[in-house]
Design a protein around this motif. Structure first.
Motif, PDB file in Angstrom:
ATOM      1  N   ARG A 197       0.751  -1.216  -0.070  1.00  0.00           N
ATOM      2  CA  ARG A 197      -0.044  -0.058   0.107  1.00  0.00           C
ATOM      3  C   ARG A 197       0.812   1.265  -0.046  1.00  0.00           C
ATOM      4  NH1 ARG A 197      -2.621  -3.264   3.511  1.00  0.00           N
ATOM      5  NH2 ARG A 197      -4.614  -3.893   3.114  1.00  0.00           N
ATOM      6  N   ILE A 198       0.253   2.391  -0.649  1.00  0.00           N
ATOM      7  CA  ILE A 198       0.928   3.495  -0.757  1.00  0.00           C
ATOM      8  C   ILE A 198       0.189   4.644   0.660  1.00  0.00           C
ATOM      9  CG2 ILE A 198       1.465   5.762  -1.775  1.00  0.00           C
ATOM     10  CD1 ILE A 198       1.631   4.003  -4.350  1.00  0.00           C
ATOM     11  N   LEU A 199       0.872   4.840   1.793  1.00  0.00           N
ATOM     12  CA  LEU A 199       0.233   5.630   2.761  1.00  0.00           C
ATOM     13  C   LEU A 199       0.187   7.067   2.231  1.00  0.00           C
ATOM     14  CD1 LEU A 199       1.067   4.277   6.210  1.00  0.00           C
ATOM     15  CD2 LEU A 199      -0.972   3.716   4.477  1.00  0.00           C
ATOM     16  N   MET A 200       1.318   7.800   1.627  1.00  0.00           N
ATOM     17  CA  MET A 200       1.485   9.060   1.488  1.00  0.00           C
ATOM     18  C   MET A 200       2.654   9.324   0.304  1.00  0.00           C
ATOM     19  SD  MET A 200       2.306  12.149   4.349  1.00  0.00           S
ATOM     20  CE  MET A 200       1.039  12.003   5.016  1.00  0.00           C
ATOM     21  N   HIS A 201       2.277  10.355  -0.311  1.00  0.00           N
ATOM     22  CA  HIS A 201       3.085  11.103  -1.374  1.00  0.00           C
ATOM     23  C   HIS A 201       4.296  12.023  -0.778  1.00  0.00           C
ATOM     24  CE1 HIS A 201       4.887  13.000  -4.800  1.00  0.00           C
ATOM     25  NE2 HIS A 201       4.666  11.887  -5.427  1.00  0.00           N
ATOM     26  N   SER A 202       5.620  12.003  -0.814  1.00  0.00           N
ATOM     27  CA  SER A 202       6.215  12.789  -0.048  1.00  0.00           C
ATOM     28  C   SER A 202       6.179  14.312  -0.375  1.00  0.00           C
ATOM     29  CB  SER A 202       7.829  12.376  -0.239  1.00  0.00           C
ATOM     30  OG  SER A 202       8.369  12.490  -1.682  1.00  0.00           O
ATOM     31  N   GLY A 203       5.580  14.585  -1.719  1.00  0.00           N
ATOM     32  CA  GLY A 203       5.396  15.789  -2.105  1.00  0.00           C
ATOM     33  C   GLY A 203       4.579  16.510  -1.221  1.00  0.00           C
ATOM     34  N   ASP A 204       3.720  15.982  -0.526  1.00  0.00           N
ATOM     35  CA  ASP A 204       2.936  16.575   0.443  1.00  0.00           C
ATOM     36  C   ASP A 204       3.476  17.390   1.664  1.00  0.00           C
ATOM     37  OD1 ASP A 204       0.656  15.856  -1.060  1.00  0.00           O
ATOM     38  OD2 ASP A 204       0.278  13.991   0.286  1.00  0.00           O
ATOM     39  N   VAL A 205       4.745  16.749   2.186  1.00  0.00           N
ATOM     40  CA  VAL A 205       5.551  17.172   3.277  1.00  0.00           C
ATOM     41  C   VAL A 205       6.852  17.846   2.654  1.00  0.00           C
ATOM     42  CG1 VAL A 205       4.087  15.851   4.879  1.00  0.00           C
ATOM     43  CG2 VAL A 205       6.055  14.974   3.728  1.00  0.00           C
ATOM     44  N   PHE A 206       7.389  17.386   1.621  1.00  0.00           N
ATOM     45  CA  PHE A 206       8.627  17.748   1.139  1.00  0.00           C
ATOM     46  C   PHE A 206       8.735  18.367  -0.246  1.00  0.00           C
ATOM     47  CE2 PHE A 206      13.134  15.940   0.838  1.00  0.00           C
ATOM     48  CZ  PHE A 206      13.932  17.015   1.811  1.00  0.00           C
ATOM     49  N   PRO A 207       8.009  19.436  -0.552  1.00  0.00           N
ATOM     50  CA  PRO A 207       7.928  20.016  -1.969  1.00  0.00           C
ATOM     51  C   PRO A 207       9.398  20.643  -2.221  1.00  0.00           C
ATOM     52  CG  PRO A 207       6.806  21.434  -0.419  1.00  0.00           C
ATOM     53  CD  PRO A 207       7.247  20.210   0.418  1.00  0.00           C
ATOM     54  N   VAL A 208      10.436  20.024  -2.557  1.00  0.00           N
ATOM     55  CA  VAL A 208      11.517  20.550  -2.662  1.00  0.00           C
ATOM     56  C   VAL A 208      12.241  20.068  -4.210  1.00  0.00           C
ATOM     57  CG1 VAL A 208      12.015  20.664  -0.362  1.00  0.00           C
ATOM     58  CG2 VAL A 208      12.942  18.688  -1.590  1.00  0.00           C
ATOM     59  N   PRO A 209      13.299  20.886  -4.747  1.00  0.00           N
ATOM     60  CA  PRO A 209      13.755  20.469  -6.068  1.00  0.00           C
ATOM     61  C   PRO A 209      14.380  19.238  -5.677  1.00  0.00           C
ATOM     62  CG  PRO A 209      14.523  22.659  -5.373  1.00  0.00           C
ATOM     63  CD  PRO A 209      13.717  22.118  -4.306  1.00  0.00           C
ATOM     64  N   PHE A 210      14.267  18.083  -6.838  1.00  0.00           N
ATOM     65  CA  PHE A 210      14.538  16.769  -6.501  1.00  0.00           C
ATOM     66  C   PHE A 210      15.124  16.213  -7.641  1.00  0.00           C
ATOM     67  CE2 PHE A 210      13.335  12.159  -5.715  1.00  0.00           C
ATOM     68  CZ  PHE A 210      13.587  12.294  -4.319  1.00  0.00           C
ATOM     69  N   SER A 211      15.915  14.835  -7.286  1.00  0.00           N
ATOM     70  CA  SER A 211      16.666  14.266  -8.244  1.00  0.00           C
ATOM     71  C   SER A 211      17.767  15.160  -9.098  1.00  0.00           C
ATOM     72  CB  SER A 211      16.065  13.422  -9.397  1.00  0.00           C
ATOM     73  OG  SER A 211      15.245  12.362  -8.496  1.00  0.00           O
ATOM     74  N   GLY A 212      18.535  15.952  -8.291  1.00  0.00           N
ATOM     75  CA  GLY A 212      19.314  16.987  -8.850  1.00  0.00           C
ATOM     76  C   GLY A 212      20.792  16.594  -8.944  1.00  0.00           C
ATOM     77  N   THR A 213      21.661  17.384  -9.722  1.00  0.00           N
ATOM     78  CA  THR A 213      23.048  16.844  -9.995  1.00  0.00           C
ATOM     79  C   THR A 213      23.786  18.155  -9.426  1.00  0.00           C
ATOM     80  OG1 THR A 213      22.623  15.445 -11.766  1.00  0.00           O
ATOM     81  CG2 THR A 213      24.657  16.371 -11.762  1.00  0.00           C
ATOM     82  N   ALA A 214      25.139  17.846  -8.820  1.00  0.00           N
ATOM     83  CA  ALA A 214      25.956  19.040  -8.417  1.00  0.00           C
ATOM     84  C   ALA A 214      27.299  18.542  -8.955  1.00  0.00           C
ATOM     85  CB  ALA A 214      26.093  18.772  -7.282  1.00  0.00           C
ATOM     86  N   VAL A 215      28.071  19.805  -9.047  1.00  0.00           N
ATOM     87  CA  VAL A 215      29.684  19.525  -9.646  1.00  0.00           C
ATOM     88  C   VAL A 215      30.551  20.489  -8.429  1.00  0.00           C
ATOM     89  CG1 VAL A 215      28.886  19.660 -11.918  1.00  0.00           C
ATOM     90  CG2 VAL A 215      29.287  21.887 -10.876  1.00  0.00           C
ATOM     91  N   ASN A 216      31.639  19.967  -8.786  1.00  0.00           N
ATOM     92  CA  ASN A 216      32.778  20.776  -8.018  1.00  0.00           C
ATOM     93  C   ASN A 216      33.024  22.165  -8.616  1.00  0.00           C
ATOM     94  OD1 ASN A 216      35.351  21.402  -6.814  1.00  0.00           O
ATOM     95  ND2 ASN A 216      35.505  19.406  -6.154  1.00  0.00           N
ATOM     96  N   GLU A 217      33.135  23.123  -7.908  1.00  0.00           N
ATOM     97  CA  GLU A 217      33.496  24.372  -8.268  1.00  0.00           C
ATOM     98  C   GLU A 217      34.920  24.512  -9.122  1.00  0.00           C
ATOM     99  OE1 GLU A 217      33.766  26.869  -4.628  1.00  0.00           O
ATOM    100  OE2 GLU A 217      31.547  26.927  -4.464  1.00  0.00           O
ATOM    101  N   LYS A 218      35.689  23.438  -8.841  1.00  0.00           N
ATOM    102  CA  LYS A 218      36.890  23.283  -9.951  1.00  0.00           C
ATOM    103  C   LYS A 218      36.419  23.112 -11.220  1.00  0.00           C
ATOM    104  CE  LYS A 218      41.210  20.988 -10.538  1.00  0.00           C
ATOM    105  NZ  LYS A 218      42.139  19.806  -9.909  1.00  0.00           N
ATOM    106  N   LEU A 219      35.480  22.166 -11.355  1.00  0.00           N
ATOM    107  CA  LEU A 219      35.121  21.916 -12.839  1.00  0.00           C
ATOM    108  C   LEU A 219      34.305  23.403 -13.427  1.00  0.00           C
ATOM    109  CD1 LEU A 219      34.582  19.506 -14.966  1.00  0.00           C
ATOM    110  CD2 LEU A 219      32.292  19.292 -13.806  1.00  0.00           C
ATOM    111  N   ILE A 220      33.545  23.987 -12.462  1.00  0.00           N
ATOM    112  CA  ILE A 220      32.673  25.202 -12.986  1.00  0.00           C
ATOM    113  C   ILE A 220      34.119  26.102 -13.333  1.00  0.00           C
ATOM    114  CG2 ILE A 220      31.521  27.346 -12.172  1.00  0.00           C
ATOM    115  CD1 ILE A 220      30.158  25.447 -10.353  1.00  0.00           C
ATOM    116  N   ARG A 221      34.972  26.481 -12.762  1.00  0.00           N
ATOM    117  CA  ARG A 221      36.331  27.147 -13.194  1.00  0.00           C
ATOM    118  C   ARG A 221      36.906  26.626 -14.456  1.00  0.00           C
ATOM    119  NH1 ARG A 221      37.338  27.035  -7.581  1.00  0.00           N
ATOM    120  NH2 ARG A 221      39.059  25.708  -8.158  1.00  0.00           N
TER     121      ARG A 221
END
Length: 333
Positions: A197-221
């Motif tokens: 069973r599914i009791l709840m969707h997380s979007g109801d309590v955690f509406p945040v940017p999701f499944s993101g990607t980050a890089v090192n600032e060295k790569l940015i430079r």
């Protein structure tokens, strides 16, 4: 012959738009390494981009490596991978790591809190074991918020066990080792077919940017071009998923080894969480909610954290413009 090829390509662009990927011959490709936490719908555009030749089109030879965030964040800090998971990377940034989030697939968390068939109400979870991906990860934060919303004390009422891989969490639930877990839509759909069973969707309590990607600032430079190539490939894939969802579902079914009907159901679900006005971006409100949930756990006042400290959308905006995508309503549009 060349004129005919150009006409064909222009016709394809007029029909399919900027999401069309024209895979180039695999010569002189630039190596790139991306760490993901688990192979599931949290990274659907990556799988679609790879299958449709979007990375090759950008002259990238992308290697996707599955690793726990406790490994991937240090690897990102040490420049052993180019791209890593944004959630734990932002936590590391708040601790002083030189990392920046650059891209998000969904405009809210997509977890579905799934419980075993014998669990009828939230009270039935008291004393039970719940699986999370890893301590402090977005999966962990969402799970604790869901439990609190259901009226349970995450500290006193339940026990947690860290099981990094989504498929491994599903097996643990199937075998009765854990009573519940917050799963991505593909895993949840598979479990529901088995009577869970599914009791709840997380979007109801955690509406945040999701499944993101980050890089090192060295790569940015030092290599911003690599970042833009990676972003363009993912943006093309996101547009393709929206334009041709059944094709995306077929790719997911094949690469993630899912039943096609489950892949179609999951694709339909996640499409509603892809921000059409700003593919790859996020809202200021969503990121502030994320910081409000994350920073206090580290003893940091979230109101004193500027979004620019943890995220850099400049490359996303450039990639969007190059593909003719008009950003609206997102942070930094």
């Amino acid at each position: 012959m060349m004129r005919r090829l150009v006409v064909t390509m222009l016709f394809a662009l007029s029909v399919f738009g900027p999401s069309m990927c024209f895979a180039q011959p695999a010569k002189n490709l630039i190596p790139a390494y991306q760490a993901i936490s688990t192979p599931d719908f949290g990274y659907l555009p990556t799988y679609v981009a790879r299958a449709k030749g979007c990375f090759t089109d950008e002259r990238l030879d992308l290697k996707v490596i599955v690793m726990n965030s406790r490994v991937s964040v240090p690897a990102l800090i040490a420049n052993e991978v180019h791209f890593g998971v944004a959630g734990p990377a932002i936590t590391a940034t708040l601790r002083g790591a030189p990392l920046k989030a650059i891209y998000f697939i969904y405009n809210t968390s997509t977890f579905q809190f799934t419980v075993r068939p014998e669990i009828r109400t939230a009270d039935d979870l008291k004393g039970k074991t719940i699986a999370i991906s890893s301590p402090g990860a977005t999966n962990d934060m969402a799970t604790r918020l869901i439990l609190a919303k259901l009226g349970l004390d995450p500290v006193r009422d339940v026990k947690f066990i860290a099981i990094g891989d989504a498929k491994a969490r599903m097996i643990a639930m199937d075998q009765g080792q854990v009573a519940a877990a917050a799963n991505n839509p593909d895993i949840a759909a598979e479990l529901v077919r088995k009577g869970f069973r599914i009791l709840m969707h997380s979007g109801d309590v955690f509406p945040v940017p999701f499944s993101g990607t980050a890089v090192n600032e060295k790569l940015i430079r030092e290599n911003p071009d690599l970042i833009k190539r990676w972003l363009r490939a993912h943006l093309k894939a996101m547009l393709l998923i929206r334009q041709r969802p059944d094709e995306a579902a077929q790719i997911a079914a094949r690469d993630l080894k899912l039943n096609l009907d489950i892949a179609r159901e999951a694709t339909t679900q996640v499409l509603q969480f892809m921000y059409p006005n700003d593919p790859g971006g996020f809202t200021e409100k969503g990121m502030k909610i994320f910081l409000q949930q994350t920073a206090p756990r580290l003893g940091i006042d979230p109101d004193k954290v500027a979004i620019s400290q943890v995220a850099d959308v400049s490359f996303l905006r450039e990639a969007q413009r190059e593909l003719g995508i008009k950003c609206r309503d997102g942070y930094g549009c």
